[in-house]
Design a protein around this motif. Structure first.
Motif, PDB file in Angstrom:
ATOM      1  N   LEU A 106       0.821  -1.208   0.000  1.00  0.00           N
ATOM      2  CA  LEU A 106       0.000   0.000   0.000  1.00  0.00           C
ATOM      3  C   LEU A 106       0.855   1.258   0.000  1.00  0.00           C
ATOM      4  O   LEU A 106       0.577   2.211  -0.732  1.00  0.00           O
ATOM      5  N   GLY A 107       1.904   1.305   0.811  1.00  0.00           N
ATOM      6  CA  GLY A 107       2.718   2.510   0.889  1.00  0.00           C
ATOM      7  C   GLY A 107       3.300   2.900  -0.450  1.00  0.00           C
ATOM      8  O   GLY A 107       3.298   4.077  -0.832  1.00  0.00           O
ATOM      9  N   ALA A 108       3.784   1.903  -1.182  1.00  0.00           N
ATOM     10  CA  ALA A 108       4.337   2.178  -2.511  1.00  0.00           C
ATOM     11  C   ALA A 108       3.256   2.641  -3.470  1.00  0.00           C
ATOM     12  O   ALA A 108       3.489   3.518  -4.318  1.00  0.00           O
ATOM     13  N   ARG A 109       2.049   2.085  -3.359  1.00  0.00           N
ATOM     14  CA  ARG A 109       0.951   2.502  -4.237  1.00  0.00           C
ATOM     15  C   ARG A 109       0.547   3.939  -3.952  1.00  0.00           C
ATOM     16  O   ARG A 109       0.273   4.718  -4.877  1.00  0.00           O
ATOM     17  N   LEU A 110       0.513   4.307  -2.657  1.00  0.00           N
ATOM     18  CA  LEU A 110       0.158   5.688  -2.324  1.00  0.00           C
ATOM     19  C   LEU A 110       1.172   6.666  -2.908  1.00  0.00           C
ATOM     20  O   LEU A 110       0.802   7.691  -3.481  1.00  0.00           O
ATOM     21  N   ARG A 111       2.446   6.339  -2.768  1.00  0.00           N
ATOM     22  CA  ARG A 111       3.498   7.222  -3.267  1.00  0.00           C
ATOM     23  C   ARG A 111       3.440   7.311  -4.792  1.00  0.00           C
ATOM     24  O   ARG A 111       3.546   8.405  -5.369  1.00  0.00           O
ATOM     25  N   THR A 112       3.257   6.163  -5.461  1.00  0.00           N
ATOM     26  CA  THR A 112       3.207   6.148  -6.929  1.00  0.00           C
ATOM     27  C   THR A 112       2.035   6.974  -7.434  1.00  0.00           C
ATOM     28  O   THR A 112       2.158   7.755  -8.392  1.00  0.00           O
ATOM     29  N   GLN A 113       0.864   6.816  -6.797  1.00  0.00           N
ATOM     30  CA  GLN A 113      -0.318   7.556  -7.226  1.00  0.00           C
ATOM     31  C   GLN A 113      -0.145   9.054  -6.986  1.00  0.00           C
ATOM     32  O   GLN A 113      -0.537   9.880  -7.819  1.00  0.00           O
ATOM     33  N   ARG A 114       0.466   9.425  -5.842  1.00  0.00           N
ATOM     34  CA  ARG A 114       0.679  10.856  -5.552  1.00  0.00           C
ATOM     35  C   ARG A 114       1.585  11.485  -6.589  1.00  0.00           C
ATOM     36  O   ARG A 114       1.300  12.585  -7.103  1.00  0.00           O
ATOM     37  N   ILE A 115       2.692  10.785  -6.913  1.00  0.00           N
ATOM     38  CA  ILE A 115       3.632  11.334  -7.908  1.00  0.00           C
ATOM     39  C   ILE A 115       2.967  11.413  -9.281  1.00  0.00           C
ATOM     40  O   ILE A 115       3.155  12.380 -10.033  1.00  0.00           O
TER      41      ILE A 115
END
Length: 240
Positions: free
Chosen positions: A14-23
């Motif tokens: 999840l953490g990586a998905r949140l960061r990827t989506q934000r960027i």
């Protein structure tokens, strides 16, 4: 146009998905913080899955829901993934390596640290008391402390010039030498004795005079006083 949830790989933690989506949405952490109303450092902790930087897991779940909603991700799925990732935290830099083993956090049961501190104190006190029963902090070789549980009625026969302080019941005893140095200061158990040659300059203090006897050689001079009465600074040099 903002990317849809399908633009983020669901296989990532999840953490990586949140960061990827934000960027992908062109947002900085500061921008995302304003958008969802969650502190910037907490959003960074969610992206790193750093549970130690969050107030509690309960707050973390609320932050995940708000962050996912602001990024257009499925909130319920994000919460479920956060719970799953919290059971076995991922090392995001090595998750694709063939020998990667997820790390588990070692957590002691609640109350373990205070209990261990009490146990350590008890062990140290037991060790100190055991040593005190066998030795006396004095450089004078004529001074001795003994305890013979098989001989409670009277101390071991000694020479006529030996003074014996003996307990008939537990009592706190303190003894100072001619320089005022404290050489004994503890509870004596029943039948325990302290000895020195008569005429030496020692002062004696006891908490219960009725529980402490004086012997000179094999002669019992009786208890120091009435039961329960304390005595301070008794001059032992005059006892003959």
């Amino acid at each position: 146009m903002s990317p849809t949830p399908n633009t983020v790989r669901q296989t990532l933690p999840l953490g990586a998905r949140l960061r990827t989506q934000r960027i992908a949405m062109g947002l900085s952490l500061a921008d995302a913080s304003k958008k969802c109303g969650v502190r910037q450092d907490y959003l960074g902790a969610l992206e790193r899955h750093d549970l130690s930087a969050l107030p509690t897991i309960g707050y973390g779940l609320g932050y995940v829901r708000a962050y996912a909603r602001a990024l257009g991700l499925d909130t319920e799925q994000s919460v479920a993934d956060f719970k799953r990732d919290s059971e076995v935290p991922f090392d995001l830099d090595r998750a694709s390596m063939p020998h990667f083993v997820p790390k588990r956090r070692l957590r002691l049961p609640r109350g373990s640290i205070p209990a261990l501190g009490v146990l350590a104190a008890v062990v140290m006190l037991s060790m100190w008391y055991g040593v005190q029963l066998d030795t006396v902090a004095s450089s004078n070789p004529s001074v001795a402390v003994t305890f013979d549980p098989a001989n409670i009625e009277a101390p071991t026969p000694v020479a006529d010039n030996v003074l014996t302080v003996r307990t008939t019941a537990p009592s706190w005893i303190s003894i100072r030498d001619s320089r005022g140095r404290l050489i004994v200061n503890r509870v004596f158990v029943t039948g325990e004795t302290w000895q020195a040659e008569t005429g030496q300059s020692f002062t004696l203090g006891v908490r219960d005079a009725g529980a402490v006897e004086l012997w000179v050689g094999e002669a019992n001079r009786g208890p120091l006083g009435a039961p329960g009465v304390p005595i301070r600074d008794m001059d032992l040099s005059i006892v003959r």
